[in-house]
Scaffold this motif. Structure first.
Motif: not given
Length: 317
Positions: A9, A11, A186, A227, A231-232, A249
């Motif tokens: 998400a 980072w 992303d 995110l 990241g999902r 996502t």
């Protein structure tokens, strides 16, 4: 901002190890920044900055936090190790969105009133900023992970511009929804999410082709995105609905809509938690990233915004 958010998400910069992270929340009404220790889940410092701070990027590589102050026409610089103001930089006529290059040596600042993107070298104090003419009312800014491209939301033109950092030239432009404000990259999927405050949706841009591949309907006036959950999940704050949309996502479907917020603006993720900034409630909501469940609220200053990548920690040498 919003790449490692803001605008990440979110980072932290890779490479060297980092100390415990902090969240830096810009408070438009009290003209300061609340520093939240994420390990303690409480404010540990309040840093006075310029007038009406809005945008923020926490650059771990630089060990600095950069804050845009539209009403002062400046950028405030905070040292992450001391949590103190160490510099103030001139920044056009109305700096709003802000991001930094991966190494923290270059700032990208949207100058709202002059329709410019400012490129400010953080390692050369006093050096004049380079300028790129962009579309009307530039807002959100997001820099790519390789530092070669920076994206700018041209709000009043309903478009996003891709700028080549080396040549200082616009190399592509894509039409999105109505009045894009925040941007989020992303990287694994090579997508850019543009949050459109008047069409109440998110344009999903394929960065390889520079075209919109999907449009996701969310709540009223989407403002910030992050995110989370590896990241999902994409968390989107909806200002005028007092809600947060949680988007899958992979399928680009809204999985759930969370309520109980007060004019939510900035949002960032770290570990298994998501942090939502509530402008009307003067606090930050702490959520479980996977479920969206509310875990806590942390009081901040007045009219908190947090527009950008507001979580970071100085790299350990």
């Amino acid at each position: 901002m919003i790449r490692r958010i803001l605008a990440t998400a979110l980072w932290l910069a890779g490479g060297a190890a980092s100390a415990a992270p902090f969240a830096y929340i810009t408070n438009q009404g009290s003209h300061d920044v609340s520093v939240i220790d994420l390990a303690q889940q409480k404010v540990v410092a309040t840093v006075p900055v310029g007038r009406s701070p809005a945008g923020v990027v926490a650059s771990s590589r630089a060990g600095r936090v950069f804050v845009s102050n539209p009403d002062s026409r400046t950028i405030s610089v905070i040292d992450m190790r001391t949590q103190r103001l160490v510099d103030t930089l001139p920044a056009g006529s109305g700096p709003v969105g802000i991001d930094a290059s991966p190494d923290g040596k270059l700032l990208f600042v949207a100058d709202w009133y002059r329709n410019r993107l400012l490129l400010i070298e953080t390692t050369r104090p006093g050096a004049a900023a380079a300028e790129v003419v962009v579309g009307k009312a530039p807002a959100g800014v997001a820099a790519s992970a390789d530092g070669r491209t920076v994206y700018v939301a041209e709000r009043d033109d309903d478009s996003v511009a891709a700028i080549d950092v080396a040549t200082r030239a616009i190399r592509a432009r894509v039409r999105v929804g109505t009045h894009p404000f925040a941007l989020l990259i992303d990287e694994p999927r090579q997508r850019l999410y543009a949050l459109n405050v008047l069409s109440d949706d998110v344009s999903v841009v394929d960065l390889r082709a520079m075209k919109v591949e999907a449009t996701v309907k969310v709540g009223r006036a989407p403002y910030g995105a992050a995110l989370a959950h590896g990241g999902r999940l994409l968390y989107v704050t909806n200002q005028h609905a007092d809600t947060v949309s949680v988007v899958d996502t992979e399928t680009l479907a809204v999985r759930r809509t969370l309520d109980g917020f007060g004019y939510p603006e900035g949002v960032a993720a770290h570990g298994d938690r998501v942090y939502v900034v509530n402008w009307m409630d003067d606090n930050v909501s702490v959520l479980d990233a996977e479920s969206g469940r509310s875990l806590a609220r942390i009081d901040t200053g007045r009219n908190s915004r947090g527009f950008g990548a507001f979580i970071g920690a100085p790299d350990i040498p």
